[in-house]
Motif scaffolding. Structure first.
Motif, PDB file in Angstrom:
ATOM      1  N   MET A 209    -117.127 -19.221  -2.528  1.00 11.77           N
ATOM      2  CA  MET A 209    -116.190 -18.104  -2.404  1.00 11.77           C
ATOM      3  C   MET A 209    -114.772 -18.643  -2.341  1.00 11.77           C
ATOM      4  O   MET A 209    -114.554 -19.802  -1.988  1.00 11.77           O
ATOM      5  CB  MET A 209    -116.484 -17.283  -1.138  1.00 11.77           C
ATOM      6  CG  MET A 209    -117.895 -16.790  -1.029  1.00 11.77           C
ATOM      7  SD  MET A 209    -118.149 -15.781   0.456  1.00 11.77           S
ATOM      8  CE  MET A 209    -119.931 -15.560   0.391  1.00 11.77           C
ATOM      9  N   THR A 210    -113.803 -17.794  -2.690  1.00 13.16           N
ATOM     10  CA  THR A 210    -112.411 -18.206  -2.579  1.00 13.16           C
ATOM     11  C   THR A 210    -111.562 -17.088  -1.990  1.00 13.16           C
ATOM     12  O   THR A 210    -111.782 -15.907  -2.275  1.00 13.16           O
ATOM     13  CB  THR A 210    -111.830 -18.627  -3.944  1.00 13.16           C
ATOM     14  OG1 THR A 210    -110.468 -19.029  -3.778  1.00 13.16           O
ATOM     15  CG2 THR A 210    -111.889 -17.493  -4.960  1.00 13.16           C
ATOM     16  N   ASP A 211    -110.594 -17.495  -1.152  1.00  8.71           N
ATOM     17  CA  ASP A 211    -109.625 -16.549  -0.590  1.00  8.71           C
ATOM     18  C   ASP A 211    -108.218 -16.873  -1.081  1.00  8.71           C
ATOM     19  O   ASP A 211    -107.235 -16.565  -0.418  1.00  8.71           O
ATOM     20  CB  ASP A 211    -109.669 -16.574   0.942  1.00  8.71           C
ATOM     21  CG  ASP A 211    -109.368 -17.953   1.515  1.00  8.71           C
ATOM     22  OD1 ASP A 211    -109.240 -18.913   0.725  1.00  8.71           O
ATOM     23  OD2 ASP A 211    -109.254 -18.079   2.747  1.00  8.71           O
ATOM     24  N   TYR A 217    -112.257 -13.075   1.168  1.00  3.87           N
ATOM     25  CA  TYR A 217    -112.960 -13.744   0.073  1.00  3.87           C
ATOM     26  C   TYR A 217    -113.212 -12.730  -1.039  1.00  3.87           C
ATOM     27  O   TYR A 217    -114.291 -12.161  -1.179  1.00  3.87           O
ATOM     28  CB  TYR A 217    -114.263 -14.354   0.591  1.00  3.87           C
ATOM     29  CG  TYR A 217    -114.012 -15.434   1.615  1.00  3.87           C
ATOM     30  CD1 TYR A 217    -113.622 -16.708   1.216  1.00  3.87           C
ATOM     31  CD2 TYR A 217    -114.114 -15.169   2.978  1.00  3.87           C
ATOM     32  CE1 TYR A 217    -113.354 -17.703   2.141  1.00  3.87           C
ATOM     33  CE2 TYR A 217    -113.852 -16.153   3.917  1.00  3.87           C
ATOM     34  CZ  TYR A 217    -113.463 -17.420   3.498  1.00  3.87           C
ATOM     35  OH  TYR A 217    -113.200 -18.398   4.415  1.00  3.87           O
ATOM     36  N   ARG A 218    -112.179 -12.540  -1.845  1.00  2.00           N
ATOM     37  CA  ARG A 218    -112.176 -11.470  -2.841  1.00  2.00           C
ATOM     38  C   ARG A 218    -112.934 -11.839  -4.118  1.00  2.00           C
ATOM     39  O   ARG A 218    -113.225 -10.969  -4.933  1.00  2.00           O
ATOM     40  CB  ARG A 218    -110.734 -11.090  -3.179  1.00  2.00           C
ATOM     41  CG  ARG A 218    -110.003 -10.453  -2.006  1.00  2.00           C
ATOM     42  CD  ARG A 218    -108.499 -10.345  -2.288  1.00  2.00           C
ATOM     43  NE  ARG A 218    -108.197  -9.635  -3.505  1.00  2.00           N
ATOM     44  CZ  ARG A 218    -108.081  -8.310  -3.601  1.00  2.00           C
ATOM     45  NH1 ARG A 218    -108.251  -7.567  -2.518  1.00  2.00           N
ATOM     46  NH2 ARG A 218    -107.796  -7.744  -4.750  1.00  2.00           N
ATOM     47  N   THR A 219    -113.231 -13.116  -4.292  1.00  2.00           N
ATOM     48  CA  THR A 219    -113.965 -13.566  -5.472  1.00  2.00           C
ATOM     49  C   THR A 219    -115.052 -14.539  -5.036  1.00  2.00           C
ATOM     50  O   THR A 219    -114.811 -15.413  -4.194  1.00  2.00           O
ATOM     51  CB  THR A 219    -113.022 -14.244  -6.481  1.00  2.00           C
ATOM     52  OG1 THR A 219    -112.054 -13.294  -6.934  1.00  2.00           O
ATOM     53  CG2 THR A 219    -113.792 -14.773  -7.682  1.00  2.00           C
ATOM     54  N   TYR A 238    -112.466  -8.951  -6.707  1.00  2.00           N
ATOM     55  CA  TYR A 238    -111.430  -7.926  -6.627  1.00  2.00           C
ATOM     56  C   TYR A 238    -110.118  -8.456  -7.206  1.00  2.00           C
ATOM     57  O   TYR A 238    -109.065  -7.857  -7.016  1.00  2.00           O
ATOM     58  CB  TYR A 238    -111.194  -7.511  -5.171  1.00  2.00           C
ATOM     59  CG  TYR A 238    -112.157  -6.477  -4.629  1.00  2.00           C
ATOM     60  CD1 TYR A 238    -112.920  -5.669  -5.457  1.00  2.00           C
ATOM     61  CD2 TYR A 238    -112.279  -6.293  -3.248  1.00  2.00           C
ATOM     62  CE1 TYR A 238    -113.784  -4.727  -4.949  1.00  2.00           C
ATOM     63  CE2 TYR A 238    -113.144  -5.343  -2.727  1.00  2.00           C
ATOM     64  CZ  TYR A 238    -113.892  -4.564  -3.573  1.00  2.00           C
ATOM     65  OH  TYR A 238    -114.749  -3.620  -3.047  1.00  2.00           O
ATOM     66  N   ASP A 239    -110.164  -9.599  -7.878  1.00  2.00           N
ATOM     67  CA  ASP A 239    -108.968 -10.225  -8.446  1.00  2.00           C
ATOM     68  C   ASP A 239    -108.926 -10.057  -9.955  1.00  2.00           C
ATOM     69  O   ASP A 239    -108.376 -10.888 -10.669  1.00  2.00           O
ATOM     70  CB  ASP A 239    -108.947 -11.725  -8.090  1.00  2.00           C
ATOM     71  CG  ASP A 239    -108.862 -11.956  -6.590  1.00  2.00           C
ATOM     72  OD1 ASP A 239    -108.092 -11.250  -5.940  1.00  2.00           O
ATOM     73  OD2 ASP A 239    -109.576 -12.843  -6.084  1.00  2.00           O
ATOM     74  N   SER A 240    -109.503  -8.987 -10.465  1.00  2.00           N
ATOM     75  CA  SER A 240    -109.574  -8.734 -11.890  1.00  2.00           C
ATOM     76  C   SER A 240    -109.077  -7.322 -12.167  1.00  2.00           C
ATOM     77  O   SER A 240    -108.257  -6.798 -11.424  1.00  2.00           O
ATOM     78  CB  SER A 240    -111.023  -8.945 -12.370  1.00  2.00           C
ATOM     79  OG  SER A 240    -111.114  -8.846 -13.761  1.00  2.00           O
ATOM     80  N   SER A 334    -124.578 -19.208   3.595  1.00  2.00           N
ATOM     81  CA  SER A 334    -124.627 -20.317   2.653  1.00  2.00           C
ATOM     82  C   SER A 334    -123.242 -20.904   2.436  1.00  2.00           C
ATOM     83  O   SER A 334    -123.062 -22.136   2.458  1.00  2.00           O
ATOM     84  CB  SER A 334    -125.205 -19.846   1.311  1.00  2.00           C
ATOM     85  OG  SER A 334    -125.079 -20.854   0.332  1.00  2.00           O
ATOM     86  N   TYR A 335    -122.244 -20.041   2.235  1.00  2.00           N
ATOM     87  CA  TYR A 335    -120.883 -20.530   2.018  1.00  2.00           C
ATOM     88  C   TYR A 335    -120.365 -21.273   3.250  1.00  2.00           C
ATOM     89  O   TYR A 335    -119.761 -22.347   3.132  1.00  2.00           O
ATOM     90  CB  TYR A 335    -119.957 -19.370   1.673  1.00  2.00           C
ATOM     91  CG  TYR A 335    -118.513 -19.799   1.589  1.00  2.00           C
ATOM     92  CD1 TYR A 335    -118.086 -20.622   0.550  1.00  2.00           C
ATOM     93  CD2 TYR A 335    -117.594 -19.408   2.556  1.00  2.00           C
ATOM     94  CE1 TYR A 335    -116.764 -21.043   0.478  1.00  2.00           C
ATOM     95  CE2 TYR A 335    -116.273 -19.824   2.490  1.00  2.00           C
ATOM     96  CZ  TYR A 335    -115.859 -20.644   1.445  1.00  2.00           C
ATOM     97  OH  TYR A 335    -114.559 -21.062   1.386  1.00  2.00           O
TER      98      TYR A 335
END
Length: 347
Positions: A209-211, A217-219, A238-240, A334-335
């Motif tokens: 995941m990335t913030d 963590y939008r992606t 949510y970054d698209s 998991s992340y």
């Protein structure tokens, strides 16, 4: 319940609601999903749309007047005065628990919007309280009723794809915030439900995941293993933008063929293994129903009300919402741990 009797249906949620894309929207916002609840139950000839419940008295009264029904600001008062056969709930994504529990404890059949809730303990309470009462408890994973999804399900059921080997889900656009894992829980729950609907139970998850854009963590990108032995992937964001073509895409590969779903309702293709000539489905010129995403909810309500009248279980039980939350929880763990995490098989 008589098949000819009009069912009394009440709607809880005259303010903010989920618009089906993971965004928070009010009744007067473009694309508000709450409008779809009101439209469906307010226009069906077999339904007495008896009430709308909201927090703001004036807004609720205005909306009730628009649909020719009665306004309330108290769930308890509405249930006592109206005695509905079904309560439909369309509330802000993180405001589901209290109202849902109140309706369950009153013993009234109900339909809730996704996600079930954001917290596993709350989900367990809702599922267990409904089970104690043997209560009709449905959740609106309406994506299952898209024509391309139905075609893919039939291709799997009849063996046209053979043994599934992998499945991929990609879905992303703009979105809100308010929770660090909003996209994963409130939007990708559709992905978890769809993948399990088509491919069977998810057994384990590995997640990245990335913030980087802020707001949580939008992606995310998930690797999945199904109980069948097939593997899968899920990318959610949510970054698209929902304006992009193929904002939503599902690919299902098997030993005998491949099926692809484009933008949920737009297009379906099938190729048998080794064959360069395939099949495709797209809604015809006059087929407005199957090309309209909102109408997937109408089709779900058709089946839901039929099951309610017959005293059967709902076509999509709220337990599917609990399953989606279990997978989301496994992805988060998991992340955080950097390890593969098994998904619980218990309800």
């Amino acid at each position: 319940m008589s098949e000819n009797k009009k069912l009394k249906v009440a709607l809880i949620g005259a303010g903010g609601s989920s618009d089906g894309r993971g965004l928070s929207a009010g009744f007067n916002s473009a694309g508000s999903w709450g409008l779809q609840h009101a439209r469906i139950f307010g226009t069906r000839p077999d339904v007495d749309f008896c009430a709308i419940v909201g927090r703001d008295a004036k807004k609720t009264a205005d909306k009730a007047a628009e649909y020719g029904t009665r306004p309330y600001t108290s769930i308890a008062e509405m249930l006592e005065k109206e005695s509905p056969d079904l309560v439909s709930l369309c509330l802000p994504n993180q405001g589901h628990f209290a109202a849902t529990l109140e309706v369950i404890q009153a013993g009234v059949p109900l339909l809730v919007e996704k996600p079930l809730v954001f917290d596993l303990k709350e989900a367990e309470i809702l599922i267990n309280e409904a089970a104690k009462r043997n209560l009709f408890f449905a959740i609106n994973f309406n994506h299952r009723y898209a024509k391309p999804v139905e075609l893919a399900y039939e291709a799997i059921r009849t063996g046209r794809l053979g043994d599934l080997t992998f499945a991929s889900w990609r879905f992303g656009g703009e979105g809100g915030a308010g929770h660090p894992h909003a996209n994963l829980i409130e939007t990708q729950c559709h992905g978890f439900d769809m993948l399990e609907h088509l491919c069977g139970p998810v057994e384990s998850v590995m997640a990245e995941m990335t913030d980087k854009t802020g707001g949580g963590y939008r992606t995310m990108s998930l690797a999945l293993r199904f109980a069948s032995g097939a593997v899968g992937s899920l990318i959610g964001t949510y970054d698209s933008s929902y304006a992009y073509p193929d904002t939503h895409r599902i690919e299902l590969d098997g030993t005998r063929g491949r099926a692809v779903i484009h933008d949920t309702v737009k297009r379906y293709t099938f190729h048998s293994a080794g064959n360069e000539i395939g099949e495709s489905w797209e809604a015809g010129y006059f087929n407005d129903v199957d090309r309209d995403f909102h109408r997937t909810f109408d089709k779900h309500v058709d089946g839901l009300l039929d099951a309610l009248r017959k005293g059967e279980a709902p076509p999509i039980h709220a337990e599917a919402g609990y399953r989606a939350l279990l997978i989301a929880d496994a992805a988060i763990r998991s992340y955080e741990s950097g390890k593969r995490v098994k998904v619980s098989s218990e309800l």
